[in-house]
Scaffold this active site. Structure first.
Site, PDB file in Angstrom:
ATOM      1  N   ARG A  56      11.510  -2.251  11.551  1.00 27.92           N
ATOM      2  CA  ARG A  56      10.492  -1.736  12.480  1.00 27.92           C
ATOM      3  C   ARG A  56      10.208  -2.745  13.579  1.00 27.92           C
ATOM      4  NH1 ARG A  56       5.776   0.193   8.467  1.00 27.92           N
ATOM      5  NH2 ARG A  56       4.616  -0.987  10.012  1.00 27.92           N
ATOM      6  N   ARG A  61      12.107  -6.261   5.027  1.00 29.75           N
ATOM      7  CA  ARG A  61      11.916  -4.829   4.777  1.00 29.75           C
ATOM      8  C   ARG A  61      12.736  -3.981   5.750  1.00 29.75           C
ATOM      9  NH1 ARG A  61       6.032  -2.196   3.730  1.00 29.75           N
ATOM     10  NH2 ARG A  61       5.701  -2.144   5.957  1.00 29.75           N
ATOM     11  N   ARG A 115      -9.696   0.741   9.127  1.00 30.13           N
ATOM     12  CA  ARG A 115      -9.176  -0.595   9.452  1.00 30.13           C
ATOM     13  C   ARG A 115     -10.234  -1.468  10.121  1.00 30.13           C
ATOM     14  NH1 ARG A 115      -3.535   0.196   9.025  1.00 30.13           N
ATOM     15  NH2 ARG A 115      -2.334  -1.424  10.041  1.00 30.13           N
ATOM     16  N   LYS A 151       0.826  -1.211   0.000  1.00 27.84           N
ATOM     17  CA  LYS A 151       0.000   0.000   0.000  1.00 27.84           C
ATOM     18  C   LYS A 151       0.864   1.266   0.000  1.00 27.84           C
ATOM     19  CE  LYS A 151      -2.389  -1.030   3.761  1.00 27.84           C
ATOM     20  NZ  LYS A 151      -1.715  -2.282   4.160  1.00 27.84           N
ATOM     21  N   ARG A 192      -0.247  -9.135  13.321  1.00 26.50           N
ATOM     22  CA  ARG A 192      -0.867  -8.105  12.465  1.00 26.50           C
ATOM     23  C   ARG A 192      -1.733  -8.749  11.374  1.00 26.50           C
ATOM     24  NH1 ARG A 192       4.101  -4.921  10.476  1.00 26.50           N
ATOM     25  NH2 ARG A 192       2.667  -3.546   9.380  1.00 26.50           N
TER      26      ARG A 192
HETATM   27  P1  AMP Z   1       0.610   0.261   9.213  1.00 24.81           P
HETATM   28  O1  AMP Z   1       1.916   0.911   8.928  1.00 24.81           O
HETATM   29  O2  AMP Z   1      -0.529   0.834   8.420  1.00 24.81           O
HETATM   30  O3  AMP Z   1       0.669  -1.252   9.094  1.00 24.81           O
HETATM   31  O4  AMP Z   1       0.243   0.578  10.734  1.00 24.81           O
HETATM   32  C1  AMP Z   1       1.110   0.215  11.782  1.00 24.81           C
HETATM   33  C2  AMP Z   1       0.314   0.083  13.069  1.00 24.81           C
HETATM   34  O5  AMP Z   1      -0.323   1.338  13.383  1.00 24.81           O
HETATM   35  C3  AMP Z   1      -0.806  -0.935  13.038  1.00 24.81           C
HETATM   36  O6  AMP Z   1      -0.347  -2.252  13.306  1.00 24.81           O
HETATM   37  C4  AMP Z   1      -1.723  -0.398  14.141  1.00 24.81           C
HETATM   38  O7  AMP Z   1      -1.205  -0.691  15.428  1.00 24.81           O
HETATM   39  C5  AMP Z   1      -1.621   1.109  13.944  1.00 24.81           C
HETATM   40  N1  AMP Z   1      -2.642   1.630  12.998  1.00 24.81           N
HETATM   41  C6  AMP Z   1      -2.413   2.198  11.783  1.00 24.81           C
HETATM   42  N2  AMP Z   1      -3.562   2.568  11.210  1.00 24.81           N
HETATM   43  C7  AMP Z   1      -4.553   2.211  12.067  1.00 24.81           C
HETATM   44  C8  AMP Z   1      -5.979   2.315  12.040  1.00 24.81           C
HETATM   45  N3  AMP Z   1      -6.626   2.860  10.999  1.00 24.81           N
HETATM   46  N4  AMP Z   1      -6.665   1.848  13.112  1.00 24.81           N
HETATM   47  C9  AMP Z   1      -6.033   1.312  14.181  1.00 24.81           C
HETATM   48  N5  AMP Z   1      -4.702   1.169  14.272  1.00 24.81           N
HETATM   49  C10 AMP Z   1      -3.948   1.614  13.231  1.00 24.81           C
END
Ligand code: AMP
Length: 213
Positions: free
Chosen positions: A162, A127, A88, A13, A173
């Site tokens: 990360r 990554r 989400r 994404k 996740r």
């Molecule tokens: P991402 O980089 O989008 O995978 O986000 C990393 C982490 O941020 C996720 O595993 C969640 O803990 C948190 N996060 C990001 N976006 C959301 C969302 N829309 N709702 C809840 N938690 C989020």
């Protein structure tokens, strides 16, 4: 364009968003990036979010909606936006619908980036991300390494793995994604704005999105 990108962590994404941004100037809004910057800056939001993020759990909907309500009203969003990692959950999608109706904004497309669990695990464990909050360039030790190991090509800052990209956190996740986010495909399919795209090659995904709008 005004689009939502759905897809498991590691579906691409972020990369697709960056390519779309250079296509027409729409802004890339990643809730994950916003939260990581808040954690790094040690803000109140960051301190509240960190424990959830490190485990690979979702941050509470109320925190996310507060962020997005402000972000979508910033002037740069008038050029269009690409939502990456938001919504989400079904409650977030419902709240987003209300917010968009209030702002008289219509979503053009919800693109669901589809990729197998094996490929995701391989992509995420290899990554590396630039540690500089204003850069955050993404590399891969196998197929897109930095020129100098551990150093960002773009800004010279160290690249890092990360804390939520260990195998344990990734599996959690993915589980969270399947339980809480995957149901959004039905939600948007019923609205007639969902397109599922096989996400093996990012440039192909971008072409499909652009031609669908
Ligand atoms: P991402 O980089 O989008 O995978 O986000 C990393 C982490 O941020 C996720 O595993 C969640 O803990 C948190 N996060 C990001 N976006 C959301 C969302 N829309 N709702 C809840 N938690 C989020």
């Amino acid at each position: 364009m005004r689009i939502i990108l759905l897809g498991a962590p590691g579906a691409g994404k972020g990369t697709v968003s960056n390519l779309l941004t250079s296509h027409d100037g729409s802004v890339h809004i990643s809730t994950g990036d916003i939260l990581r910057n808040a954690v790094k800056a040690g803000t109140h939001l960051g301190n509240q979010a960190k424990q959830f993020m490190d485990r690979g759990d979702l941050v509470p909907d109320s925190l996310i909606m507060g962020i997005m309500e402000e972000r979508l009203q910033e002037p740069d969003c008038q050029k269009g936006f690409i939502l990456d990692g938001f919504p989400r959950t079904i409650p977030q999608a419902e709240e987003l619908d209300k917010l968009l109706a209030k702002l008289s904004i219509r979503i053009d497309l919800v693109a669901n980036l589809d990729v197998s669990k094996e490929i995701i695990l391989q992509r995420l464990t290899t990554r590396r991300t630039c540690s500089n909050a204003s850069c955050q360039a993404i590399y891969n030790v196998k197929n897109n390494p930095t020129k100098v190991e551990g150093v960002c090509d773009k800004c010279g800052s160290p690249t890092i793995q990360r804390s939520d990209e260990t195998e344990q956190a990734i599996l959690n996740r993915l589980d969270t994604y399947n339980k809480q986010t995957a149901p959004l495909t039905d939600y948007y399919s019923q609205k007639g704005i969902l397109k599922t795209i096989e996400a093996l090659f990012e440039d192909v995904v971008v072409k499909e999105i652009v031609s669908s709008i």
